[in-house]
Each structure stands twice: as C-alpha cells, then as structure tokens.
Design an enzyme around this catalytic site. Structure first.
Site, PDB file in Angstrom:
ATOM      1  CG  ASP A 207      -2.261  -0.737   0.873  1.00  0.00           C
ATOM      2  OD1 ASP A 207      -2.486  -1.051  -0.318  1.00  0.00           O
ATOM      3  OD2 ASP A 207      -3.015  -1.040   1.813  1.00  0.00           O
TER       4      ASP A 207
ATOM      5  CE  LYS B  12       4.958  -3.107  -3.359  1.00  0.00           C
ATOM      6  NZ  LYS B  12       4.293  -2.668  -2.133  1.00  0.00           N
TER       7      LYS B  12
HETATM    8  P1  GDP Z   1       1.185  -1.070  -3.506  1.00  0.00           P
HETATM    9  O1  GDP Z   1       0.521  -2.066  -2.600  1.00  0.00           O
HETATM   10  O2  GDP Z   1       2.494  -0.619  -2.963  1.00  0.00           O
HETATM   11  O3  GDP Z   1       1.238  -1.494  -4.934  1.00  0.00           O
HETATM   12  O4  GDP Z   1       0.258   0.280  -3.435  1.00  0.00           O
HETATM   13  P2  GDP Z   1      -0.814   0.822  -4.477  1.00  0.00           P
HETATM   14  O5  GDP Z   1      -0.160   1.417  -5.677  1.00  0.00           O
HETATM   15  O6  GDP Z   1      -1.831  -0.220  -4.727  1.00  0.00           O
HETATM   16  O7  GDP Z   1      -1.401   2.029  -3.634  1.00  0.00           O
HETATM   17  C1  GDP Z   1      -2.036   1.831  -2.394  1.00  0.00           C
HETATM   18  C2  GDP Z   1      -3.013   2.949  -2.101  1.00  0.00           C
HETATM   19  O8  GDP Z   1      -2.328   4.186  -1.965  1.00  0.00           O
HETATM   20  C3  GDP Z   1      -4.030   3.152  -3.224  1.00  0.00           C
HETATM   21  O9  GDP Z   1      -5.270   3.462  -2.658  1.00  0.00           O
HETATM   22  C4  GDP Z   1      -3.478   4.342  -3.986  1.00  0.00           C
HETATM   23  O10 GDP Z   1      -4.453   5.090  -4.646  1.00  0.00           O
HETATM   24  C5  GDP Z   1      -2.855   5.154  -2.869  1.00  0.00           C
HETATM   25  N1  GDP Z   1      -1.757   5.992  -3.352  1.00  0.00           N
HETATM   26  C6  GDP Z   1      -0.729   5.628  -4.177  1.00  0.00           C
HETATM   27  N2  GDP Z   1       0.070   6.695  -4.423  1.00  0.00           N
HETATM   28  C7  GDP Z   1      -0.434   7.727  -3.737  1.00  0.00           C
HETATM   29  C8  GDP Z   1      -0.065   9.108  -3.610  1.00  0.00           C
HETATM   30  O11 GDP Z   1       0.917   9.590  -4.173  1.00  0.00           O
HETATM   31  N3  GDP Z   1      -0.841   9.878  -2.801  1.00  0.00           N
HETATM   32  C9  GDP Z   1      -1.931   9.414  -2.160  1.00  0.00           C
HETATM   33  N4  GDP Z   1      -2.620  10.258  -1.409  1.00  0.00           N
HETATM   34  N5  GDP Z   1      -2.319   8.130  -2.278  1.00  0.00           N
HETATM   35  C10 GDP Z   1      -1.599   7.305  -3.062  1.00  0.00           C
HETATM   36 MG    MG Z   2       0.765  -3.297  -5.800  1.00  0.00          MG
END
Ligand code: GDP
Ligand code: MG
Length: 393
Positions: free
Chosen positions: A21, A24
């Site tokens: 989350d 990435k």
């Molecule tokens: P991963 O698990 O690392 O792949 O994370 P995700 O790309 O799925 O992102 C997790 C959550 O964080 C999602 O709800 C995204 O919309 C949110 N998110 C990602 N980047 C940002 C950002 O730059 N700002 C904010 N406020 N939320 C973000």
């Molecule tokens: Mg992911």
C-alpha cells in the site's frame, strides 16, 4: 510509438519494492503514463498491472507483472509484484534478476516491516543500486518528507546500500491523475532521469577471481584433460594457478591452454564458453558439477546459511511442516548433493508457504557463493527454493 526491437538501447531489469500500500503499483502506472506523453511507452493502467498473470518459476506460482518501457536512454523491464508473498518468491527464486530497484516509501507511514524485509532480500540477491521514491508527498508537509528521508538513509546504510542514494519526493497518484504541482509529473520525470543515470548498465564481472562451472570434460591424447564450461565471472589466463573443487575433492592445477572454437587463445573472460587444458589432471578425477576457480578464491565448505521458501501444497510442495534435521537433495548450478537443513534457533518449524533463514549441511564440500540460488527436491519434486547468504567454517 517507438519500435523497441530496432533501437540499440541497453536493456535493464528493475522493479518496485516496498511495504504493501505504499504505492508501488500506482507509481509503475504513473511512470508509463509520463513516458507515453513522450511517445516512449504505452500507458499501462493500474488495474492491468495489479491483476498480474500467474507465472511459473522453478515450480512456484508467482503473480508478477513485467512491464516494458523505454526512456530516451534505455529499455526497461519492470517487475511489480502484487503481494508481499509474491515479492518474496520472486526474489528467492531469482525469477527476474534485477539490476536495480525503486524503493517506494509512503511519507505518511515511513519505514515499515516490509520496507526492511525487501531491502534485506534485495541485498541477499545481489542488487547493488537502490533509488528511493518517497511517495504520497501530496498528503504530508515538507518536514515529514525530510524525516522519512533521514530514516531511510539510515536504513540503506544498515543494509549495506549507498546511504547517499538518490531520494525523490513525489506523488504517484497525483501524476497518474494528471494533477499540477511539483510532486506530480515532475517527480516522475526526476525518477526516470535518476534511474537512467544512477543504475549502471549491467556489466560482466571481470574483476572477481574467475569461476567456471564444468559442463563437460574429455581427454586429448598426449596433452591431458580439457574441462569445458562458460566463465561466469573473472578473466582466465594461460598459466594461471587454479583449483578444481567439488564433492569434497580439491585438486590444485594450472591452466595449460585455453580454447574457444578449437582455437588456442591467451585469455578468456566472463561470458566466454571455453575449453581449459589442465596440467597433471586425470580425466577420471573430474566430475560434472565440479567448478574450476582461481586458486584460493572461494571458501570451500559444506556448511552454509541460506534464506529459503517452502512451496505450498497448491504450488506442488509439501503439506507437512519442516522441522530441523530435514534431509533431502539440494540442486544448484550443474550439481546436486544430499543436504541436511536445520532451522535457526528460536524457530520451531517452517510451514509450506513460509520463508526463513536456515543452516545447510551438505554431504560434501561444494563451492558456493553468496546470492547463489538453489532448490531442494523430494523425489524429483521441487519443494523449496533458496539463496545462499553466508559460507560457514
Ligand atoms: P502497492 O501495494 O504498494 O502497490 O500500493 P498501491 O499502488 O496499490 O497504492 C495503495 C493505495 O495508496 C491506493 O489506494 C493508492 O491510490 C494510494 N496511493 C498511491 N500513491 C499515492 C499518492 O501519491 N498519494 C496518495 N494520497 N495516495 C496514493
Ligand atoms: Mg501493488
């Protein structure tokens, strides 16, 4: 859109690592979006990346997306794993060996358990360069960004990475949504520039002592024994002192001649497939699976520390837990030998689907080095995959 296959750009493998989350997948999508504007890549949407297709690597099922894109300078294959377990499996099996990684850290959370674990694994598999993207800059103040930066620089240092590594503040989501501001598209452009310049082109390792896993051997009447294999690191020269190691045996010898395509050459380097004439070695003392190494260059032992992942039943692995004194056949490189596995103190058992540190005792001494991948099989079925993390006395 540019045609990737006709340009002569260097190819690099990278990936996004970091706590669940922290952004990435959003960042991966944002990178392709910005590159699409420049006509360098096709935009890949968040949903397309996140529903990664199943991939089989050494019998393990891994969900991982491999996104291809180009910058002005290079072509990239970018791995993004949907879940923590997928990341672990991808790294431990060596499914896609990365030349560098982007560590994504959400500014509102900072360092988290998986941030550490991913850095540890990155170190163990031999990743040398990390670029840090401090994400979600849209929801925190400047001071928080700077605090997270300090925390992560310390963490990089702890794990033996460059603490002066580039750190970029940005918001993957703002960039993906096409919002204005310095943490939007600009931060992604900074990141792309940074990976182009900070992560070096992959290079054959010519500086380490040479190492040749032996595929084959034959004798040449009147001359001696020739071993055949591909040099995986270093440079080998005529008259070099070397050792033939494996299955407890250690034979010191010297390089009498080096041949490539039946032509004698004075030296050969990593990547070359060579035949090496060894002085004073009988053919019956060479076994497939032995390794020819520069004299004194490898700690020759039968005891190692490793990080291992046990496949689940669904992945074709075991259904029962693994306890200490677990004995099976270990496969690596061109050889396999019986091996006993003991768990670290304080760990009672490992369940299928779990990973952890273990101690390995091979029946014989074998030349292995850190980051070397291996598998463990029971009755010819892969039940575990691992990487060597330390050679013990
Ligand atoms: P991963 O698990 O690392 O792949 O994370 P995700 O790309 O799925 O992102 C997790 C959550 O964080 C999602 O709800 C995204 O919309 C949110 N998110 C990602 N980047 C940002 C950002 O730059 N700002 C904010 N406020 N939320 C973000
Ligand atoms: Mg992911």
């Amino acid at each position: 859109l540019r045609n990737y296959s006709t340009d002569k750009k260097v190819h690099i493998n990278i990936g996004t690592i970091g706590h669940v989350d922290h952004g990435k997948t959003t960042l991966t999508a944002a990178m392709t979006k910005v590159l699409q504007k420049d006509g360098l890549s096709e935009f890949v949407a968040y949903d397309q990346i996140d529903k990664a297709p199943e991939e089989k690597a050494r019998g393990i099922t891994i969900n991982a997306s491999h996104i291809g894109y180009s910058t002005i300078k290079r072509h990239y294959a970018h791995t993004d794993c949907p879940g923590h377990a997928d990341f672990i499996k991808n790294m431990i099996s060596g499914a896609s060996q990365m030349d560098g990684a982007i560590l994504v850290v959400a500014a509102d959370d900072g360092e988290m358990p998986q941030t550490r674990e991913h850095l540890l694994l990155a170190k163990q598999v031999g990743i040398k360069k990390i670029v840090v993207f401090i994400n979600k800059a849209d929801i925190v103040d400047q001071e928080s960004l700077e605090l997270v930066e300090l925390e992560i620089r310390e963490l990089l240092d702890t794990f033996g990475f460059d603490s002066e590594a580039p750190v970029i503040y940005g918001s993957a989501l703002s960039a993906l949504n096409g919002q204005d501001g310095e943490y939007s598209e600009n931060s992604i452009r900074k990141l792309l520039n940074t990976i182009d310049n900070y992560i070096p082109d992959p290079q054959r390792d010519l500086n380490s002592p040479f190492w040749i896993p032996i595929d084959n051997a034959f004798s040449v009447t009147g001359r001696g024994t020739v071993v055949v294999g591909t040099i995986i690191r270093g440079v080998i020269k005529k008259n070099d002192e070397c050792e033939l190691l494996g299955f407890d045996s250690r034979r010191k010898t010297t390089v009498g001649d080096i041949q490539v395509f039946k032509k004698s050459i004075p030296q050969a380097a990593a990547g070359d497939h060579v035949g090496v004439l060894l002085r004073g070695v009988k053919l019956n003392s060479v076994d497939r699976g032995m390794q020819l190494v520069a004299k004194g260059s490898i700690k020759y032992t039968n005891r190692f520390k490793a990080n291992i992942y046990f496949l689940t039943r669904e992945e074709g692995g075991r259904s029962k837990p693994i306890l200490s004194r677990y004995s099976q056949q270990l496969f690596s490189n061109t050889w396999n030998v019986p091996c006993r596995l003991d768990l670290e103190k304080g760990i009672e058992m490992l369940l299928p689907g779990e990973h952890g540190p273990v101690n390995l005792t091979l029946q014989w001494k074998m030349p292995m080095i850190n980051s070397q991948p291996f598998t463990i099989r029971e009755n010819n079925i892969t039940v575990a995959t691992g990487i060597i993390t330390e050679s013990l006395e």
